[in-house]
Write an enzyme that holds these catalytic residues in place. Structure first.
Site, PDB file in Angstrom:
ATOM      1  N   GLY A 113      14.371  -1.862  -4.780  1.00  0.00           N
ATOM      2  CA  GLY A 113      13.872  -0.728  -4.019  1.00  0.00           C
ATOM      3  C   GLY A 113      12.579  -0.257  -4.650  1.00  0.00           C
ATOM      4  N   ALA A 138      10.862   1.831  -9.251  1.00  0.00           N
ATOM      5  CA  ALA A 138      11.589   0.677  -8.720  1.00  0.00           C
ATOM      6  C   ALA A 138      12.977   0.622  -9.329  1.00  0.00           C
ATOM      7  CB  ALA A 138      10.834  -0.614  -9.032  1.00  0.00           C
ATOM      8  N   ASP A 139      13.883   0.010  -8.595  1.00  0.00           N
ATOM      9  CA  ASP A 139      15.214  -0.269  -9.127  1.00  0.00           C
ATOM     10  C   ASP A 139      15.681  -1.593  -8.539  1.00  0.00           C
ATOM     11  OD1 ASP A 139      17.437   1.094 -10.794  1.00  0.00           O
ATOM     12  OD2 ASP A 139      18.459   0.151  -9.107  1.00  0.00           O
ATOM     13  N   THR A 140      16.321  -2.399  -9.368  1.00  0.00           N
ATOM     14  CA  THR A 140      16.783  -3.723  -8.953  1.00  0.00           C
ATOM     15  C   THR A 140      18.276  -3.843  -9.188  1.00  0.00           C
ATOM     16  OG1 THR A 140      14.636  -4.696  -9.497  1.00  0.00           O
ATOM     17  CG2 THR A 140      16.491  -6.221  -9.310  1.00  0.00           C
TER      18      THR A 140
END
Length: 181
Positions: free
Chosen positions: A103, A66-68
């Protein structure tokens, strides 16, 4: 074997709500090599790069990456460089609505699913003193947009429209649904 491709303690804590047993294997990628694009595309690309980097080492595992990132008026906000940078971010977000994008990249049984989750967050109008008081808490340093909604940063927020846990760093209900597929 289930692997979380992130060293974020917030993501680890949230994932425990959905998965009982997992290992942490942070992806070794240079995030600066990812070109800045539309926020949703940007976080999706980073999540994919992280997931694929770990999948090379563990091709049969279930892997979640995940990436924020935070977006306000077309600008992506990452983690602040220093206190002054954090102050400027919070000053710009004061009284405004910004978007938080996460994501997600999940590989399960050799199949890949990808999703982007967006949440709108509206800050109260913040005085200089309120911003300084928040910065004195020292929780801004490792957080995109210079605030943590799960801590003292909650005092900055007037309204959240969307998944609260997305703002923390992992939209738990979306992850649970992805795992069911």
């Amino acid at each position: 074997m289930f692997i979380l491709a992130s060293q974020s303690p917030r993501r680890q804590a949230l994932l425990k709500r959905v998965v009982n047993d997992f290992e942490v294997q942070p992806a070794q990628i240079d995030e600066h090599e990812t070109p800045l694009t539309a926020p949703g595309d940007y976080v999706q690309t980073l999540a994919q790069r992280k997931g694929e980097a770990v999948a090379v080492q563990y091709p049969t595992a279930t892997i979640l990456a995940a990436d924020t990132a935070i977006s306000f008026q077309g600008t992506l906000y990452g983690k602040p460089k220093d206190r002054q940078d954090a102050y400027e971010m919070l000053r710009q977000l004061s009284g405004q609505t910004h978007q938080v994008y996460t994501g997600l990249w999940l590989m399960k049984d050799g199949l890949v699913q990808q999703k982007v989750v967006q949440t709108d967050v509206t800050f109260w109008h913040l005085s200089t003193a309120e911003i300084e008081q928040y910065l004195d808490q020292n929780e801004y340093a490792d957080k995109a947009g210079a605030y943590g909604i799960q801590g003292a940063g909650a005092l900055l927020i007037n309204k959240v429209n969307g998944d609260f846990y997305n703002v923390v760093g992992l939209p738990v209900s979306t992850v649970a649904r992805m795992l069911q597929n």
